[in-house]
Scaffold this motif. Sequence first.
Motif, PDB file in Angstrom:
ATOM      1  N   SER A 179      -3.230  -2.604  -1.622  1.00 17.70           N
ATOM      2  CA  SER A 179      -2.365  -1.964  -2.610  1.00 17.70           C
ATOM      3  C   SER A 179      -2.828  -2.269  -4.026  1.00 17.70           C
ATOM      4  N   PRO A 180      -2.810  -1.265  -4.913  1.00 14.79           N
ATOM      5  CA  PRO A 180      -3.037  -1.552  -6.331  1.00 14.79           C
ATOM      6  C   PRO A 180      -1.934  -2.478  -6.838  1.00 14.79           C
ATOM      7  N   LYS A 181      -2.258  -3.345  -7.782  1.00 18.48           N
ATOM      8  CA  LYS A 181      -1.301  -4.349  -8.249  1.00 18.48           C
ATOM      9  C   LYS A 181      -0.051  -3.728  -8.860  1.00 18.48           C
ATOM     10  N   SER A 182      -0.204  -2.549  -9.471  1.00 20.67           N
ATOM     11  CA  SER A 182       0.906  -1.974 -10.230  1.00 20.67           C
ATOM     12  C   SER A 182       1.751  -0.986  -9.429  1.00 20.67           C
ATOM     13  N   THR A 183       1.506  -0.845  -8.124  1.00 12.67           N
ATOM     14  CA  THR A 183       2.246   0.152  -7.355  1.00 12.67           C
ATOM     15  C   THR A 183       2.845  -0.457  -6.096  1.00 12.67           C
ATOM     16  N   THR A 184       3.632   0.349  -5.416  1.00 12.93           N
ATOM     17  CA  THR A 184       4.247  -0.087  -4.159  1.00 12.93           C
ATOM     18  C   THR A 184       3.517   0.482  -2.950  1.00 12.93           C
ATOM     19  N   TRP A 185       2.372   1.103  -3.155  1.00 13.44           N
ATOM     20  CA  TRP A 185       1.634   1.675  -2.030  1.00 13.44           C
ATOM     21  C   TRP A 185       1.211   0.575  -1.067  1.00 13.44           C
ATOM     22  N   LYS A 186       1.393   0.840   0.218  1.00 13.99           N
ATOM     23  CA  LYS A 186       1.068  -0.150   1.237  1.00 13.99           C
ATOM     24  C   LYS A 186       0.197   0.470   2.321  1.00 13.99           C
TER      25      LYS A 186
ATOM     26  N   PHE B  93       3.156   6.172   4.811  1.00  9.09           N
ATOM     27  CA  PHE B  93       3.098   7.572   4.416  1.00  9.09           C
ATOM     28  C   PHE B  93       3.834   7.788   3.095  1.00  9.09           C
ATOM     29  N   TYR B  94       3.331   8.751   2.311  1.00  6.34           N
ATOM     30  CA  TYR B  94       3.881   9.007   0.982  1.00  6.34           C
ATOM     31  C   TYR B  94       3.960  10.502   0.698  1.00  6.34           C
ATOM     32  N   PRO B  95       4.880  10.895  -0.176  1.00  7.57           N
ATOM     33  CA  PRO B  95       4.945  12.304  -0.589  1.00  7.57           C
ATOM     34  C   PRO B  95       3.821  12.636  -1.555  1.00  7.57           C
ATOM     35  N   ALA B  96       3.570  13.913  -1.730  1.00  8.17           N
ATOM     36  CA  ALA B  96       2.595  14.353  -2.729  1.00  8.17           C
ATOM     37  C   ALA B  96       3.105  13.984  -4.117  1.00  8.17           C
ATOM     38  N   CYS B  97       2.186  13.741  -5.037  1.00  9.32           N
ATOM     39  CA  CYS B  97       2.581  13.324  -6.384  1.00  9.32           C
ATOM     40  C   CYS B  97       3.152  14.510  -7.165  1.00  9.32           C
ATOM     41  N   HIS B  98       4.054  14.213  -8.079  1.00  7.98           N
ATOM     42  CA  HIS B  98       4.697  15.258  -8.876  1.00  7.98           C
ATOM     43  C   HIS B  98       3.825  15.690 -10.051  1.00  7.98           C
ATOM     44  N   GLU B  99       3.236  14.728 -10.750  1.00  2.78           N
ATOM     45  CA  GLU B  99       2.529  15.050 -11.990  1.00  2.78           C
ATOM     46  C   GLU B  99       1.346  15.979 -11.758  1.00  2.78           C
ATOM     47  N   LYS B 100       0.519  15.661 -10.763  1.00  2.00           N
ATOM     48  CA  LYS B 100      -0.701  16.439 -10.547  1.00  2.00           C
ATOM     49  C   LYS B 100      -0.527  17.539  -9.504  1.00  2.00           C
ATOM     50  N   CYS B 101       0.238  17.254  -8.453  1.00  2.61           N
ATOM     51  CA  CYS B 101       0.268  18.162  -7.303  1.00  2.61           C
ATOM     52  C   CYS B 101       1.396  19.188  -7.316  1.00  2.61           C
ATOM     53  N   LYS B 102       2.550  18.836  -7.873  1.00  2.00           N
ATOM     54  CA  LYS B 102       3.698  19.733  -7.730  1.00  2.00           C
ATOM     55  C   LYS B 102       3.441  21.127  -8.308  1.00  2.00           C
ATOM     56  N   PRO B 103       2.902  21.253  -9.524  1.00  2.00           N
ATOM     57  CA  PRO B 103       2.630  22.605 -10.033  1.00  2.00           C
ATOM     58  C   PRO B 103       1.589  23.356  -9.198  1.00  2.00           C
TER      59      PRO B 103
ATOM     60  N   PRO C 165      11.499   4.440  -2.620  1.00  2.10           N
ATOM     61  CA  PRO C 165      10.535   5.273  -3.346  1.00  2.10           C
ATOM     62  C   PRO C 165       9.145   5.204  -2.732  1.00  2.10           C
ATOM     63  N   TYR C 166       8.530   6.346  -2.592  1.00  2.00           N
ATOM     64  CA  TYR C 166       7.170   6.528  -2.096  1.00  2.00           C
ATOM     65  C   TYR C 166       7.033   6.274  -0.600  1.00  2.00           C
ATOM     66  N   CYS C 167       7.432   5.109  -0.133  1.00  2.54           N
ATOM     67  CA  CYS C 167       7.208   4.789   1.272  1.00  2.54           C
ATOM     68  C   CYS C 167       8.310   5.397   2.124  1.00  2.54           C
ATOM     69  N   ILE C 168       7.974   6.392   2.934  1.00  2.00           N
ATOM     70  CA  ILE C 168       9.007   7.044   3.731  1.00  2.00           C
ATOM     71  C   ILE C 168       8.789   6.873   5.222  1.00  2.00           C
ATOM     72  N   PHE C 169       7.647   6.317   5.603  1.00  2.00           N
ATOM     73  CA  PHE C 169       7.401   6.095   7.025  1.00  2.00           C
ATOM     74  C   PHE C 169       6.281   5.091   7.158  1.00  2.00           C
TER      75      PHE C 169
ATOM     76  N   MET D 112       1.972  18.617   7.374  1.00  2.00           N
ATOM     77  CA  MET D 112       1.028  17.740   6.688  1.00  2.00           C
ATOM     78  C   MET D 112       1.642  16.359   6.500  1.00  2.00           C
ATOM     79  N   ALA D 113       0.778  15.405   6.218  1.00  2.00           N
ATOM     80  CA  ALA D 113       1.216  14.047   5.905  1.00  2.00           C
ATOM     81  C   ALA D 113       0.099  13.364   5.131  1.00  2.00           C
ATOM     82  N   GLU D 114       0.482  12.449   4.246  1.00  2.00           N
ATOM     83  CA  GLU D 114      -0.488  11.675   3.473  1.00  2.00           C
ATOM     84  C   GLU D 114      -0.165  10.195   3.617  1.00  2.00           C
ATOM     85  N   PHE D 115      -1.204   9.383   3.768  1.00  2.00           N
ATOM     86  CA  PHE D 115      -0.988   7.947   3.928  1.00  2.00           C
ATOM     87  C   PHE D 115      -1.982   7.158   3.083  1.00  2.00           C
ATOM     88  N   TRP D 116      -1.566   5.951   2.731  1.00  2.00           N
ATOM     89  CA  TRP D 116      -2.417   5.054   1.944  1.00  2.00           C
ATOM     90  C   TRP D 116      -3.210   4.168   2.886  1.00  2.00           C
TER      91      TRP D 116
END
Length: 275
Positions: A228-235, A239-249, A269-273, A220-224
């Motif tokens: 980008s939202p002003k408060s984040t580094t999403w570009k 590609f980004y990892p799954a989120c910890h707060e909502k997805c990890k459990p 952080p976040y951007c891995i590819f 699997m892979a996830e991409f933005w």
Amino acid sequence: MSDTLTKPLLIPFGERAAAYTLPEKFTYPFGYTPHALALLAAEKLQQQLAQQQEWVHNFGLEAGQAGTIIGKMFGVLVVKTAQDELGFLAAFSGKLAGSYHHPAFVPPIFDALMEGSFLNTGMRELTRINQEINTLQDQGKTENATRIDELQKLRRTNSVALQAKLFDQYHFLNQKGEVKGLRDIFQKRANGNPPAGAGECAAPKLLQYAFQHNMKPLAMAEFWWGQSPKSTTWKHGHFYPACHEKCKPILAHMLQGIALDKSRNSGPPYCIFSA
């Protein structure tokens, strides 16, 4: 391989997939370099996003486009069917163009916007209570204080009950066919409640559909996609990892018994590819 597959929403790779070796283990969702097949799937999905004309969503990529700019996380899941067909599934987080349903994308775990939904009814009642509170407050009469207090307590009670009922609609499968509810998954959280929006990310939606249709997840892979939202580094296109707060459990339950690749998050952080 034929471009006609037997499973609904399974998108074929075509002949290009024959050049790739299948992954030995499933992607570790919280730190990975996308497998070549996941990259191929993402490439095909990104081409579709750039060319489609079936719906309108302002990603902030076209100057002068109407509507609020909302970038979006998309996901792809490479799978193999029981008939040994190779393809991939696609999903988006939350809503896209105001809807949970679009052709070629897997459905939500639960559609809170469906006609006659208890959520719509409950939200209308909360709106009515708010309007009555505002009307009484605007009147500025001392004798309204007791009624305002009653309405505020009713609003709080209704809101908590509505949120709990919404959480109870989310149930997640794993490859063993085991089902676990959202509140059970997050019962060890500090306040005992799941975070808002839990279960609406792309990864759980993809795995849920795969397990429901007896598909084997391979990568699997996830991409933005979008501004980008002003408060984040999403570009855009990264590609980004799954989120910890909502997805990890949730994914801890859904991926039980599946051999996972090692964490390969060696980038910032976040951007891995970058696509």
